[in-house]
Design an enzyme around this catalytic site. Structure first.
Site, short mmCIF file in Angstrom:
data_model
loop_
_atom_site.label_atom_id
_atom_site.label_comp_id
_atom_site.label_asym_id
_atom_site.label_seq_id
_atom_site.Cartn_x
_atom_site.Cartn_y
_atom_site.Cartn_z
N LEU A 253 0.82 -1.22 0.00
CA LEU A 253 0.00 0.00 0.00
C LEU A 253 0.85 1.26 0.00
O LEU A 253 1.81 1.36 0.76
CB LEU A 253 -0.91 -0.01 1.24
CG LEU A 253 -1.81 1.21 1.46
CD1 LEU A 253 -3.16 0.80 2.05
CD2 LEU A 253 -1.15 2.26 2.37
N ASN B 121 0.45 5.43 0.48
CA ASN B 121 -0.43 6.58 0.70
C ASN B 121 0.34 7.87 0.52
O ASN B 121 0.92 8.07 -0.57
CB ASN B 121 -1.31 6.45 1.94
CG ASN B 121 -0.63 6.27 3.27
OD1 ASN B 121 0.14 5.34 3.46
ND2 ASN B 121 -0.92 7.12 4.22
N ASP B 122 0.38 8.76 1.48
CA ASP B 122 0.79 10.15 1.24
C ASP B 122 2.14 10.33 0.52
O ASP B 122 3.12 9.63 0.82
CB ASP B 122 0.96 10.90 2.57
CG ASP B 122 -0.18 10.68 3.51
OD1 ASP B 122 -1.19 10.08 3.12
OD2 ASP B 122 -0.06 11.11 4.67
N ASP C 290 2.83 15.09 10.81
CA ASP C 290 3.05 15.48 9.41
C ASP C 290 3.79 16.81 9.27
O ASP C 290 3.30 17.75 8.62
CB ASP C 290 1.72 15.53 8.63
CG ASP C 290 0.87 14.27 8.83
OD1 ASP C 290 1.48 13.22 9.11
OD2 ASP C 290 -0.36 14.35 8.71
#
Ligand code: FRU
Length: 482
Positions: A39, A41-42, A161
């Protein structure tokens, strides 16, 4: 083997083991950044460093679900052709053992420095969060320097983040946060040297009565023309008509960053993408002075479990890189110029007069294509529709100036749609189609719709139709596939 070596070894094994099945997937993307396995993501740590672009990504190598994330790493000299680099970060230390979560990169004294969130969970699932630093001499191997910021008072452990930038000789960092009152906000830090960080407090959060959710993820702050833009991904925003219909949103406020009083004075929140699949974008300023953005072409939601690619042991991808510009305080997005190098010979048909009828594009479209559609003489047109591969419909209604994208739902056997208002009508569309995605740039990037689609590819047709009269020019290109 120490813990770090062991985690890396296991992830590389996973790539080796599944590389054939991943590549066999008919929905494997041709020119979008995808995970080697597992997977993605960001987008993280996006930077042009010593001439080369580096794009890191949140990565779960072992599964197609979320978990203790690594930072995977791609590099490129042209933002189009990417090489997989060695793993940048593995969740191997006490302060990041449940995930090296999202963050950013800066260049400093000849080194590349990564700031990321160390995610920690105990047996009772209580969360801890640490902002961490890793440095590199060559942009390939990173050595962890440990924790640089601990959780300050007033916030829950949803504090993550870090995005770092330099302004007038000082370093700044924005962090996505949740207050103890469970409201989303952005917190600012300042540093003279990237090591000692001082908390300057909250620079943006919901004003009383705002529908801006309980947590703001992945903030980014940058200057665009004469303004500053705060980009972030709020969770918990309630749907409001055609707005905010995804599980979580991504958008921006345009305004001015007041560095002296540590406050951002911004407009109201605007969704940056109107489609189904767009989240956690990150930007960088490149050597040509362009502000370029990548988004994760998905949203964390219950559709993820229905992506057919999970049968081939991978899931998700990035959007195409997009250059941002400001026009009347609105962020416009243009696919970066370099993508034109993917174009094969064009097929153009100009001056198609549509008058209450349908026109079917004469050549079969490839599953990696770019299509440009220009609309002229629209005064008498009441609606326009484009249908692609039996699974996508783009429609525009002149009466209420609403533009919509319909796709087949991944969960139930029905169409679903996302829409937005076009204040000055529909003039053009530019479509980027890949094996399992479509990105629609409306009116030169005034609005963008991103969506994953999983066509059967038995029908490669495109049809356009109108109510009332309109004159249409269409050009399509097959895009090079590696
Ligand atoms: C956004 C996000 C970030 C976090 C990362 C974990 O999609 O939830 O807030 O750092 O993903 O993978």
């Amino acid at each position: 083997m120490n813990r770090d070596e062991e985690l890396r070894y296991k992830a590389y094994q996973e790539i080796e083991l599944h590389k054939d099945i991943v590549e066999r997937d008919p929905h494997r993307q041709h020119y979008h950044v995808v995970p080697p396995v597992g997977l993605l993501n960001d987008p993280n740590g996006f930077i042009q460093w010593k001439g080369t672009y580096h794009l890191f990504f949140q990565w779960m190598p072992f599964d197609t679900t979320h978990g203790a994330k690594y930072w995977g790493h791609y590099s490129s000299t042209d933002l189009v052709n990417w090489s997989l680099e060695p793993i940048a970060l593995a969740p191997s230390n006490w302060y990041d053992k449940n995930g090296c979560y999202s963050g950013s990169a800066v260049a400093h004294n000849g080194k590349m420095k990564l700031f990321y969130t160390g995610n920690v969970k105990d047996e009772q699932n209580n969360r801890e969060t640490y902002q961490c630093l890793a440095t590199s001499e060559d942009g390939i191997e990173f050595s962890k320097q440990g924790v640089v910021i601990e959780l300050p008072e007033g916030y829950t452990a949803h504090f993550r983040d870090p995005k770092v930038w330099q302004h007038e000789g000082s370093w700044y960092m924005v962090i996505g946060a949740q207050t103890t009152e469970e409201e989303g906000c952005v917190v600012l830090y300042e540093s003279p040297d990237l090591e000692k960080w001082e908390c300057k407090g909250q620079i943006a959060g919901p004003a009383h009565g705002d529908n801006l959710g309980y947590m703001w993820e992945c903030p980014d702050m940058f200057a665009l023309e004469d303004k500053d833009v705060l980009l972030f991904s709020p969770q918990g925003v309630k749907a409001d008509g055609v707005l905010y219909n995804n599980a979580h949103q991504s958008g921006y406020m345009v305004g001015q960053m007041d560095y002296h009083h540590s406050r951002f004075h911004g407009s109201s929140f605007v969704e940056i993408d109107r489609g189904f699949d767009f989240y956690a974008p990150q930007t960088t300023l490149d050597d040509h002075g362009r502000r370029i953005m990548f988004g994760w072409m998905s949203v964390p939601d219950d559709q993820e479990a229905h992506h057919p690619t999970i049968n081939y042991r991978w899931i998700h991808c990035m959007t195409v890189p997009r250059e941002l510009q400001l026009c009347n305080s609105k962020v416009y997005q243009t696919p970066i110029e370099e993508l034109k190098q993917l174009r094969e010979e064009p097929t153009t048909i100009a001056n198609i007069n549509l008058a209450n009828q349908q026109y079917v594009w004469p050549s079969e479209l490839d599953c990696a294509s770019e299509i440009e559609i220009g609309l002229n003489n629209t005064e008498e047109m009441t609606s326009f529709e484009l249908e692609l591969f039996d699974c996508i419909t783009l429609s525009y209604n002149q009466h209420d100036r609403e533009f919509s994208l319909y796709r087949n739902s991944l969960i139930h056997d029905e169409k679903e749609s996302r829409s937005c208002h076009l204040s000055s009508g529909l003039q053009s569309m530019r479509l980027f189609v890949d094996a399992s995605s479509i990105e629609v740039f409306v009116n030169d990037g005034e609005e963008v719709f991103s969506a994953r689609i999983f066509p059967s590819h038995t029908n490669q047709d495109m049809a356009v139709r109108s109510e009332g009269t309109v004159n249409v020019d269409i050009t399509s290109w097959t895009l090079k596939q590696e």
